[in-house]
Structure formats: C-alpha cells, structure tokens
Design an enzyme around this catalytic site. Structure first.
Site, PDB file in Angstrom:
ATOM      1  N   SER A  29       0.841  -1.197   0.000  1.00 41.24           N
ATOM      2  CA  SER A  29       0.000   0.000   0.000  1.00 41.24           C
ATOM      3  C   SER A  29       0.875   1.245   0.000  1.00 41.24           C
ATOM      4  O   SER A  29       2.054   1.173  -0.358  1.00 41.24           O
ATOM      5  CB  SER A  29      -0.933  -0.030   1.217  1.00 41.24           C
ATOM      6  OG  SER A  29      -1.920   0.971   1.105  1.00 41.24           O
ATOM      7  N   ASN A  30       0.332   2.400   0.369  1.00 41.50           N
ATOM      8  CA  ASN A  30       1.102   3.647   0.421  1.00 41.50           C
ATOM      9  C   ASN A  30       0.603   4.506   1.566  1.00 41.50           C
ATOM     10  O   ASN A  30      -0.335   4.133   2.275  1.00 41.50           O
ATOM     11  CB  ASN A  30       1.018   4.376  -0.930  1.00 41.50           C
ATOM     12  CG  ASN A  30      -0.422   4.720  -1.298  1.00 41.50           C
ATOM     13  OD1 ASN A  30      -1.063   5.506  -0.616  1.00 41.50           O
ATOM     14  ND2 ASN A  30      -0.926   4.110  -2.359  1.00 41.50           N
ATOM     15  N   HIS A  31       1.209   5.682   1.748  1.00 40.45           N
ATOM     16  CA  HIS A  31       0.947   6.514   2.932  1.00 40.45           C
ATOM     17  C   HIS A  31      -0.232   7.469   2.794  1.00 40.45           C
ATOM     18  O   HIS A  31      -0.401   8.346   3.639  1.00 40.45           O
ATOM     19  CB  HIS A  31       2.195   7.325   3.283  1.00 40.45           C
ATOM     20  CG  HIS A  31       3.297   6.488   3.839  1.00 40.45           C
ATOM     21  ND1 HIS A  31       3.186   5.848   5.050  1.00 40.45           N
ATOM     22  CD2 HIS A  31       4.512   6.173   3.343  1.00 40.45           C
ATOM     23  CE1 HIS A  31       4.303   5.179   5.281  1.00 40.45           C
ATOM     24  NE2 HIS A  31       5.123   5.355   4.258  1.00 40.45           N
ATOM     25  N   ALA A  96      -4.869   7.618  -4.017  1.00 36.76           N
ATOM     26  CA  ALA A  96      -3.508   7.203  -4.366  1.00 36.76           C
ATOM     27  C   ALA A  96      -3.580   5.717  -4.731  1.00 36.76           C
ATOM     28  O   ALA A  96      -3.352   4.838  -3.899  1.00 36.76           O
ATOM     29  CB  ALA A  96      -2.566   7.442  -3.195  1.00 36.76           C
TER      30      ALA A  96
END
Ligand code: C5P
Length: 219
Positions: A29-31, A96
């Site tokens: 995943s991402n932030h 995102a």
C-alpha cells in the site's frame, strides 16, 4: 454555506490508498491518509452536491450527507467507480491508487524460507483514464503528486489522461501533502492555471471546487 453552487449536481470522488494483497495476511500500500478526498467530499456536500465517496482503507469518519463505499484494491475501486459513475456531473480522482498489484495472490500465508524472494507485479488499470474515456463522461478532475517539474508532469497527465482539470502538489515540500492536514495545489486546465497556496485541506477543497464550477460552465 448559504450559496449552494453545486445544488442539483452529483459528484463522485475517490480517496485514500488502495491495498494490494500479497497473501491472506499481507499487502502492498502507500501513505495516503484520504484527508484531501474526504475534505473534497465534505466541501462538495456543503456546496449542495449529492456526493458519493469511494474510499480505500482510511481512519476517517464519513462527512455528513455523503454516501461512502469502502474498497480495498485498485480493482475493487475501479468496479465501485464504474458501478456509480453513470449520470455523475463531476468525477474527482483523489485516491492514491497502487500502480501495481501482485500477479498471483497466494491463497495461503507465504512461509519464510529462503534469504531472498521475488514478488511479480502487474500494472493496475488507470481508474481516472478509464472514466475520462467513457461516452457521456462527467467533468473529470485528477490529482498529481510530484517531487519536481510539477507543471510539466501535471500538464502531460492532463493531456495523456484526457482530463478537464488536474490538481498537482509538490510532495517534496515538508509539512504539506501526504498525511498532513495542510496542502498546496497548482491547478491546471487546458486554457489556464491557478496556484492555491498552502492552507488546510478543507479550505483548499472549497477553492478547488469553486474552480471546477467556474471551468465546468466554460466547457
Ligand atoms: O499517473 P499518476 O498515478 O500520477 O496519476 C495520478 C492520478 O491518477 C490521480 O488522480 C489518481 O487518483 C489517478 N489514478 C487512477 N488509477 C490509477 C493510478 C492513478 O485513477 N491506477
């Protein structure tokens, strides 16, 4: 808000990260916190719009009056968007979205053994570009997180993905953007641009939606 510039309009927004499963217990995943997308949903609802918010996994409460659909992966997000895009006036892709997913998700937990291992990844579909390619498409707005040459990359994305507008932020600037409460945006559309200086995300959301209202009536 007294004046409701989005009364009678329906808006579809994506927000947050996506989660791409590796096996039943792990993911990539991402932030992304989802804060900008949720601020847009709140601002659009305050301006009188009917708002549907498709969100990846985030720790945020749903703004009042907003219809929220929770998803995990990019594929889930695309499905939810395609199921809800019909008759929408405005689409804002703020999520995102993970660019890649695992090509073969393991059905059982992967056990550790060798010192090194490889994961094979495949490209995810581009949700924004998919919406932009629909017949009878809504007014399509994208986001672009860049670390340098913001205008060049943003204008390239505007053209390549066939968008009506793009909101770019320089993620190399500390304290704004990803996960922060503040942000600054440089907004581009085919005929112009506008800088929205650093402020809280709700204020920026209102400013961006005002630009969308203005530009939408010109197209
Ligand atoms: O190409 P890039 O990922 O920088 O483009 C960012 C924009 O495209 C954002 O608006 C994001 O929500 C959208 N996007 C998407 N689906 C993807 C990748 C990005 O909708 N698979």
């Amino acid at each position: 808000v007294e004046f409701k510039p989005l009364a009678g309009q329906s808006v579809l927004i994506t927000a947050g990260p996506t989660r791409e499963a590796i096996d039943p217990v792990r993911y990539i995943s991402n932030h992304s916190s989802g804060k900008m997308g949720f601020a847009l949903a709140k601002a659009a609802a305050d301006m009188g719009a009917a708002v549907t918010l498709v969100s990846g996994p985030v720790n945020l409460s749903t703004p009042e009056g907003v219809t929220r659909i929770d998803v995990e992966s990019a594929k889930n997000m695309l499905d939810a968007v395609m199921d809800n895009v019909d008759k929408k006036d405005i689409f804002i892709g703020c999520a995102a979205v993970a660019d890649y997913r695992i090509s073969d998700i393991a059905t059982c937990k992967i056990k550790k053994s060798a010192e090194e291992m490889q994961l094979a990844l495949v490209r995810n579909p581009d949700i924004l570009a998919t919406v932009a390619s629909l017949p009878n498409r809504p007014f399509v707005v994208g986001f672009a997180a860049e670390t340098h040459d913001v205008e060049t990359y943003a204008r390239d994305k505007l053209k390549r993905k066939n968008l009506n507008m793009i909101a770019a932020n320089d993620v190399s600037v500390a304290g704004i953007g990803f996960n922060a409460d503040a942000n600054a945006l440089r907004v581009f559309w085919p005929q112009g641009s506008q800088d929205l200086p650093a402020t809280d995300k709700l204020t920026l959301a209102r400013q961006l939606l005002s630009l969308i209202v203005k530009e939408k009536t010109n197209t």
